[in-house]
Design an enzyme around this catalytic site. Structure first.
Site, short mmCIF file in Angstrom:
data_model
loop_
_atom_site.label_atom_id
_atom_site.label_comp_id
_atom_site.label_asym_id
_atom_site.label_seq_id
_atom_site.Cartn_x
_atom_site.Cartn_y
_atom_site.Cartn_z
N VAL A 117 69.29 -19.97 7.02
CA VAL A 117 68.44 -19.32 8.03
C VAL A 117 68.70 -19.91 9.41
O VAL A 117 69.28 -19.26 10.28
CB VAL A 117 66.94 -19.45 7.65
CG1 VAL A 117 66.06 -18.85 8.75
CG2 VAL A 117 66.66 -18.75 6.33
N CYS A 118 68.28 -21.14 9.60
CA CYS A 118 68.31 -21.74 10.94
C CYS A 118 69.72 -21.99 11.44
O CYS A 118 69.95 -22.04 12.66
CB CYS A 118 67.52 -23.04 10.93
SG CYS A 118 65.84 -22.83 10.29
#
Length: 208
Positions: A117-118
């Site tokens: 995600v990040c």
């Protein structure tokens, strides 16, 4: 079709450290905590050694993600620090993108938590905008190996280059004759076996 070799260039690279936050770090299970912390700080040290523009960013610090880990704050007291109010993809935050583009660099070295995600979201967004992206796999962490490899597959298929912090350092350095003591000290500080290697080398050198 295989993508041509794009070599890291210390004159055209910037480092993005994404969401290394106290709460999120507690989720990292695909690498041992002490090793992971060492790798993140090693990446920070090499960014400073090569004078690479570095940007720190966090997401939703007031929530469960928690604050940026203090070691990174201490390592980069004066670097741009973008505290995103809630954007999951850092590239959705205008201040972050402005800070990245203000570096004037086209090669982005990215690490963060969590990988799928990040790290993946801003990496994919940056690739879409024409940047060359290098993901530092051992300074990025996530829940488990399945999740990690799913993220790596997606990133590599999109054109990101997957590297380790040691590989990044060596590719940026190019030639040992540039500064063997400086880079060797960086390696020795983060790789115990490398410290042993340098101790042996120093002993042999002094005997000559």
């Amino acid at each position: 079709m295989t993508k041509p070799y794009v070599r890291l260039d210390k004159n055209d690279a910037a480092v993005l450290l994404v969401d290394h936050q106290a709460g999120l770090l507690s989720l990292v299970r695909d690498i041992e905590p002490d090793k992971f912390k060492n790798n993140v700080l090693a990446l920070g040290d090499l960014a400073k050694y090569f004078n690479l523009p570095t940007i720190l960013t966090t997401s939703f610090e007031t929530g469960p993600n928690g604050p940026l880990v203090p070691e990174l704050k201490a390592q980069f007291p004066d670097t741009p620090y973008i505290a995103r109010p809630g954007n999951i993809n850092a590239w959705d935050n205008e201040d972050f993108v402005k800070a990245v583009k203000a570096t004037g660099k086209k090669q982005l070295i990215i690490a963060g938590v969590v990988t799928e995600v990040c790290v993946a979201f801003p990496a994919l967004s940056a690739i879409e905008e024409g940047f060359d992206v290098f993901v530092v796999t051992d300074a990025s962490g996530t829940f488990n190996e399945i999740t990690r490899h799913s993220a790596w597959d997606r990133l590599s298929q999109a054109g990101a280059q997957l590297m380790t912090w040691f590989g990044v350092a060596c590719e940026l350095h190019r030639d040992w004759r540039n500064d063997i003591e400086g880079l060797a000290t960086l390696f020795s500080n983060h790789i115990p076996d490398y410290r042993n290697l340098m101790t042996s080398y120093d002993t042999l050198t002094k005997q000559k």
